[in-house]
Design an enzyme around this catalytic site. Sequence first.
Site, PDB file in Angstrom:
ATOM      1  N   CYS A  48       0.812  -1.222   0.000  1.00 55.19           N
ATOM      2  CA  CYS A  48       0.000   0.000   0.000  1.00 55.19           C
ATOM      3  C   CYS A  48       0.844   1.270   0.000  1.00 55.19           C
ATOM      4  O   CYS A  48       0.324   2.357  -0.244  1.00 55.19           O
ATOM      5  CB  CYS A  48      -0.932  -0.010   1.203  1.00 55.19           C
ATOM      6  SG  CYS A  48      -2.057  -1.434   1.211  1.00 55.19           S
ATOM      7  N   HIS A  78      -2.573   6.961   3.188  1.00 55.34           N
ATOM      8  CA  HIS A  78      -3.085   5.711   2.636  1.00 55.34           C
ATOM      9  C   HIS A  78      -4.535   5.539   3.075  1.00 55.34           C
ATOM     10  O   HIS A  78      -4.872   5.710   4.253  1.00 55.34           O
ATOM     11  CB  HIS A  78      -2.229   4.551   3.130  1.00 55.34           C
ATOM     12  CG  HIS A  78      -2.836   3.205   2.901  1.00 55.34           C
ATOM     13  ND1 HIS A  78      -3.471   2.857   1.715  1.00 55.34           N
ATOM     14  CD2 HIS A  78      -2.920   2.110   3.704  1.00 55.34           C
ATOM     15  CE1 HIS A  78      -3.903   1.625   1.806  1.00 55.34           C
ATOM     16  NE2 HIS A  78      -3.585   1.150   2.994  1.00 55.34           N
ATOM     17  N   ASN A  94     -10.441   0.372   0.616  1.00 59.14           N
ATOM     18  CA  ASN A  94      -8.975   0.372   0.624  1.00 59.14           C
ATOM     19  C   ASN A  94      -8.503  -0.130  -0.738  1.00 59.14           C
ATOM     20  O   ASN A  94      -8.621  -1.305  -1.056  1.00 59.14           O
ATOM     21  CB  ASN A  94      -8.480  -0.539   1.750  1.00 59.14           C
ATOM     22  CG  ASN A  94      -6.962  -0.600   1.849  1.00 59.14           C
ATOM     23  OD1 ASN A  94      -6.248  -0.276   0.900  1.00 59.14           O
ATOM     24  ND2 ASN A  94      -6.470  -1.050   2.992  1.00 59.14           N
TER      25      ASN A  94
END
Length: 323
Positions: A114, A254, A284
């Site tokens: 990520c 993030h 996400n």
Amino acid sequence: MPTYTKLAAMGQYVPDRVVDNDELAAIMDTSDEWIQAHTGIQTRHYAMNGENTSDLATQVAQQLLSKSGVAASAIDLILVTTITPDALTPATACIVQANIGADNAFAFDLSAACAGFTFGMATADKFIRSGQYRNVMVISAEVNSKMMDFKDRTAAVFFGDGAGGALLQATTDPHENNIVAEKLQTQGNATVIHSGRVAPITKISADNYPQTDAFYQAGREVFQFATTVVPEQMRGLLAREHVALSDLQFVICHQANLRIIEKIAANLALPMEKFPHNVERLGNTSSAGVAMALAGVFDQLNGPTLLTAFGGGLAYGSVLIKK
């Protein structure tokens, strides 16, 4: 004469198929109330019409060409950050290169989970500052849905598919320099987050066939890491560059889940208004989340902005930009 890096264009793309919490609750032990309370996520997008990671990345690449007015033949490098590539080889970036006809480029993938977009931006910046490359695409693209175990509610409810990216250009004008500084780190931890592990064979047999495992994360450990270790890195980079937290126009984290972003904002004593987020709508999206959130406010940038991401590795990176 020194070469600097200019952030010339941004793009983003998500597949059409929207999956809400109720649809996931129909196949696993969860609910819309639980998902929203723990993550803030309401919907996410899945690539379900034959689109793969390279297709999402290609959509972004085409936007970058259109917005910048740069011809595909002028692209020197295509860097795709992903943990959900089309295949182990060839690189997803090579497929994007072929799709847009960037015949003069070279292309490769970067895997930093990520944190991929921050690692990719920092890497592209070095290629440009070498003086050899003028137009570099950094595209973060993920089809997380293909790596999910839909019996595992601790992971599957979080993730969505999407892509975002930037076109970076060389400039000799220091006033056009947009990449100010970065700090990249890893902890060498392969247990807290992992995906796509391929086991070695134990015998020579005709029925041997490669298999990969689904995405896994230890949620509590990830939350603790993201809300304690990561803010300290952010503070350290800003202190090194003599930038006050209050001077930041935006902090783009993030898009892991909304509760983590809220906790980081509280840790830094900054208002949530400084934290652009898309996680409620998109889930996400791994390395693509920061890129898409930055694309969403790109036209508003007029001051220092901190990009910060974290993921498997454990990898975490912050990039300070100014436009």
